[in-house]
Design an enzyme around this catalytic site. Structure first.
Site, mmCIF file in Angstrom:
data_model
loop_
_atom_site.group_PDB
_atom_site.id
_atom_site.type_symbol
_atom_site.label_atom_id
_atom_site.label_comp_id
_atom_site.label_asym_id
_atom_site.label_seq_id
_atom_site.Cartn_x
_atom_site.Cartn_y
_atom_site.Cartn_z
ATOM 1 N N GLY A 1 0.801 -1.208 0.000
ATOM 2 C CA GLY A 1 0.000 0.000 0.000
ATOM 3 C C GLY A 1 0.838 1.263 0.000
ATOM 4 O O GLY A 1 2.011 1.254 0.382
ATOM 5 N N TYR B 1 -9.050 -5.508 1.535
ATOM 6 C CA TYR B 1 -9.284 -5.437 2.967
ATOM 7 C C TYR B 1 -10.794 -5.440 3.190
ATOM 8 O O TYR B 1 -11.559 -4.955 2.359
ATOM 9 C CB TYR B 1 -8.677 -4.161 3.553
ATOM 10 C CG TYR B 1 -7.173 -4.162 3.613
ATOM 11 C CD1 TYR B 1 -6.484 -5.140 4.326
ATOM 12 C CD2 TYR B 1 -6.424 -3.167 2.981
ATOM 13 C CE1 TYR B 1 -5.105 -5.135 4.390
ATOM 14 C CE2 TYR B 1 -5.051 -3.161 3.045
ATOM 15 C CZ TYR B 1 -4.380 -4.144 3.750
ATOM 16 O OH TYR B 1 -3.020 -4.147 3.817
ATOM 17 N N GLY C 1 7.061 -8.420 -1.317
ATOM 18 C CA GLY C 1 6.493 -7.079 -1.305
ATOM 19 C C GLY C 1 7.548 -6.004 -1.188
ATOM 20 O O GLY C 1 7.690 -5.149 -2.065
ATOM 21 N N ARG C 2 8.303 -6.038 -0.106
ATOM 22 C CA ARG C 2 9.295 -4.986 0.101
ATOM 23 C C ARG C 2 10.377 -5.016 -0.974
ATOM 24 O O ARG C 2 10.905 -3.962 -1.349
ATOM 25 C CB ARG C 2 9.911 -5.109 1.494
ATOM 26 C CG ARG C 2 8.984 -4.660 2.630
ATOM 27 C CD ARG C 2 9.689 -4.732 3.958
ATOM 28 N NE ARG C 2 8.919 -4.186 5.068
ATOM 29 C CZ ARG C 2 8.260 -4.924 5.963
ATOM 30 N NH1 ARG C 2 8.247 -6.245 5.843
ATOM 31 N NH2 ARG C 2 7.609 -4.351 6.961
ATOM 32 N N GLN D 1 -6.144 -7.516 -3.984
ATOM 33 C CA GLN D 1 -6.174 -7.766 -2.534
ATOM 34 C C GLN D 1 -7.176 -6.824 -1.900
ATOM 35 O O GLN D 1 -7.074 -5.604 -2.020
ATOM 36 C CB GLN D 1 -4.786 -7.556 -1.922
ATOM 37 C CG GLN D 1 -4.743 -7.674 -0.412
ATOM 38 C CD GLN D 1 -4.846 -6.316 0.272
ATOM 39 O OE1 GLN D 1 -4.556 -5.278 -0.316
ATOM 40 N NE2 GLN D 1 -5.276 -6.322 1.513
ATOM 41 N N ASP E 1 4.816 -15.535 2.775
ATOM 42 C CA ASP E 1 5.512 -14.264 2.624
ATOM 43 C C ASP E 1 6.218 -13.920 3.930
ATOM 44 O O ASP E 1 6.122 -14.636 4.919
ATOM 45 C CB ASP E 1 4.566 -13.147 2.178
ATOM 46 C CG ASP E 1 3.563 -12.721 3.255
ATOM 47 O OD1 ASP E 1 3.670 -13.177 4.414
ATOM 48 O OD2 ASP E 1 2.670 -11.910 2.944
ATOM 49 N N ARG F 1 14.279 -12.219 0.917
ATOM 50 C CA ARG F 1 15.234 -11.238 0.396
ATOM 51 C C ARG F 1 16.266 -11.852 -0.555
ATOM 52 O O ARG F 1 17.047 -11.132 -1.171
ATOM 53 C CB ARG F 1 15.990 -10.565 1.550
ATOM 54 C CG ARG F 1 15.120 -9.813 2.537
ATOM 55 C CD ARG F 1 14.487 -8.581 1.941
ATOM 56 N NE ARG F 1 13.742 -7.845 2.947
ATOM 57 C CZ ARG F 1 12.472 -8.080 3.267
ATOM 58 N NH1 ARG F 1 11.803 -9.041 2.650
ATOM 59 N NH2 ARG F 1 11.863 -7.362 4.198
ATOM 60 N N LYS G 1 -5.209 -14.559 2.655
ATOM 61 C CA LYS G 1 -3.877 -14.170 3.136
ATOM 62 C C LYS G 1 -3.938 -13.837 4.627
ATOM 63 O O LYS G 1 -4.799 -13.075 5.053
ATOM 64 C CB LYS G 1 -3.381 -12.952 2.355
ATOM 65 C CG LYS G 1 -2.015 -12.422 2.768
ATOM 66 C CD LYS G 1 -1.604 -11.283 1.842
ATOM 67 C CE LYS G 1 -0.285 -10.653 2.239
ATOM 68 N NZ LYS G 1 -0.428 -9.782 3.433
ATOM 69 N N GLY H 1 9.954 -11.666 4.881
ATOM 70 C CA GLY H 1 11.391 -11.839 5.013
ATOM 71 C C GLY H 1 12.110 -12.391 3.806
ATOM 72 O O GLY H 1 13.305 -12.689 3.885
ATOM 73 N N HIS I 1 1.582 -10.506 7.986
ATOM 74 C CA HIS I 1 1.531 -9.122 7.507
ATOM 75 C C HIS I 1 2.918 -8.454 7.587
ATOM 76 O O HIS I 1 3.032 -7.266 7.896
ATOM 77 C CB HIS I 1 0.508 -8.308 8.301
ATOM 78 C CG HIS I 1 -0.246 -7.315 7.457
ATOM 79 N ND1 HIS I 1 -1.441 -7.598 6.852
ATOM 80 C CD2 HIS I 1 0.048 -6.045 7.100
ATOM 81 C CE1 HIS I 1 -1.870 -6.540 6.179
ATOM 82 N NE2 HIS I 1 -0.975 -5.579 6.309
ATOM 83 N N THR J 1 -7.425 -10.355 2.834
ATOM 84 C CA THR J 1 -6.499 -10.291 3.963
ATOM 85 C C THR J 1 -7.296 -10.423 5.255
ATOM 86 O O THR J 1 -8.192 -9.622 5.526
ATOM 87 C CB THR J 1 -5.718 -8.971 3.942
ATOM 88 O OG1 THR J 1 -4.892 -8.951 2.769
ATOM 89 C CG2 THR J 1 -4.825 -8.849 5.163
ATOM 90 N N SER K 1 -2.977 -3.745 -4.063
ATOM 91 C CA SER K 1 -3.509 -3.506 -2.732
ATOM 92 C C SER K 1 -4.736 -2.596 -2.785
ATOM 93 O O SER K 1 -4.817 -1.672 -3.607
ATOM 94 C CB SER K 1 -2.441 -2.858 -1.852
ATOM 95 O OG SER K 1 -2.984 -2.409 -0.628
#
Length: 401
Positions: free
Chosen positions: A83, A133, A333-334, A131, A310, A314, A255, A312, A279, A159, A110
């Site tokens: 988001g 909410y 995501g990140r 996705q 999902d 990397r 999710k 962590g 999350h 979610t 999102s």
């Protein structure tokens, strides 16, 4: 100006984004809830899983194509919903969606994106998931679902781990809220990144396009900080999910699954996929790492429903470890967010290229020719005898399937 093609890790993209953003905006994307224990544990869990590579296997050619939730994907990966991306870089949502389409992986939009359902569908005609909410305003929620269906989104991702917003203390400290409420503290912070501030002045402050009309009434920045979740419905339960399942005619992905008993019930309900997720450590601090919960969920559903994970991810080796523990694939995501913030679509594409290269390299080093060849046999699992003591260097046993 950043050229992401010269950056060779997701952490490198993260640092490039950090240099570009005000502290408040970076912390919003980077942070977690309360003491951020779960945020850190999501990442460290991958380090606790060790590999036992095979040797003398012909890995001159490696196949990465696979199935993800009933459709083809060039990697065992989908882009997670993120988001407020436009507050990091204008057009960031579209940049990520286009990078995903070009890479041949699904993209999830999102609810709180800064691009609309229709803008993404027009700009990036790949595999699109929406996705949602669970909003208190059911009329608006139904409108979002109708729009996603009309725009051709193949799957709805619900979610379920956000009945209320997590306590994200970095946002409190930084006086950050959405919509923005300006204070002396955050204005000084924004001024320290003049290039970012000038973009905001020239292009305007982004809005969460799909949530127009749900803005909270004016209040102090301190009261509105960590404002995620204020429009979401804490009464949403199993019966409500069943009604939504009946309402949505296409694939349904849930999710926020962290327990075997919940996974069994979701499988019986007829969901088409589930994501083991906390999350990203942004909700309940102290929740278990997702990688640790993954085997329990996989065992519970017994292959009836695809399971993604999902939190962590990397490195490409993280994807391999998740597959070895039973996941069909991962959500990231990140990683793509940092790429887009650092260098737009080129940066998001570089994030996916880095993960692709690392996954292929890890498979070759483990003696695996294709994605379906990744199994639990690649994990180093030593059963410790009763009473034995092991020093540093001995692994923590991977949770059993």
């Amino acid at each position: 100006m950043v050229d992401s093609r010269r950056i060779h890790s997701i952490e490198g993209l993260r640092q490039a984004a950090r240099r570009r953003l005000p502290k408040a905006i970076f912390d919003f994307f980077d942070g977690g809830a309360e003491d951020e224990l779960t945020l850190a544990d999501n990442r460290s869990a991958f380090g606790r899983v060790k590999l036992a590579p095979r040797c003398l296997v012909n890995v001159a050619e490696v196949g990465l194509d696979t199935d993800v939730v009933g459709g083809p994907s060039a990697l065992p990966l989908a882009v997670a919903p993120t988001g407020a991306v436009g507050f990091g870089r204008h057009g960031g949502d579209i940049a990520i969606a286009r990078a995903a389409a070009e890479a041949g992986v699904p993209y999830t939009l999102s609810t709180s994106a800064t691009a609309s359902i229709e803008q993404i569908a027009d700009a990036a005609p790949g595999r699109l998931w929406f996705q949602a909410y669970v909003l208190k305003d059911k009329e608006m929620l139904n409108s979002l679902l109708f729009r996603a269906k009309s725009a051709g989104y193949e799957a709805l991702m619900i979610t379920v781990d956000l009945p209320v917003g997590g306590k994200r203390e970095r946002d409190f400290r930084n006086h950050l809220s959405f919509p923005f409420r300006y204070t002396a503290r955050n204005l000084l912070d924004f001024a320290r990144r003049p290039a970012w501030a000038m973009r905001m002045l020239c292009h305007g402050v982004p809005v969460m396009e799909n949530l127009k009309g749900l803005e909270a009434p004016s209040a102090s920045a301190t009261k509105l900080a960590s404002s995620v979740g204020r429009n979401y419905d804490p009464s949403f339960d199993w019966e409500a999910l069943e009604r939504l399942r009946d309402q949505w005619p296409r694939k349904l992905i849930v999710k926020g699954v962290m327990r075997a008993d919940d996974a069994v019930r979701l499988a019986a309900m007829g969901c088409d996929g589930m994501v083991v997720s906390n999350h990203g450590g942004r909700q309940l601090d102290g929740a278990a790492a997702t990688l640790e919960m993954l085997p329990e969920v996989v065992r519970a559903v017994g292959g009836r429903v695809p399971v993604l994970v999902d939190g962590g991810v990397r490195r490409g080796a993280d994807i391999l470890k998740a597959r070895a523990l039973g996941a069909q694939g991962v959500l990231v995501g990140r990683a793509t967010l940092w790429g887009a913030v650092a260098d737009g679509q080129r940066g998001a594409a570089q994030a996916l290229a880095i993960l692709r290269d690392e996954l292929q390299r890890s498979m070759q080093l483990c003696g695996v020719r294709d994605i379906n060849g990744i199994s639990r046999e690649l994990l180093f699992e030593r059963q410790e005898p009763d009473g034995a003591e092991y020093g540093l260097g001995d692994r923590v046993t991977v949770p059993s399937l």
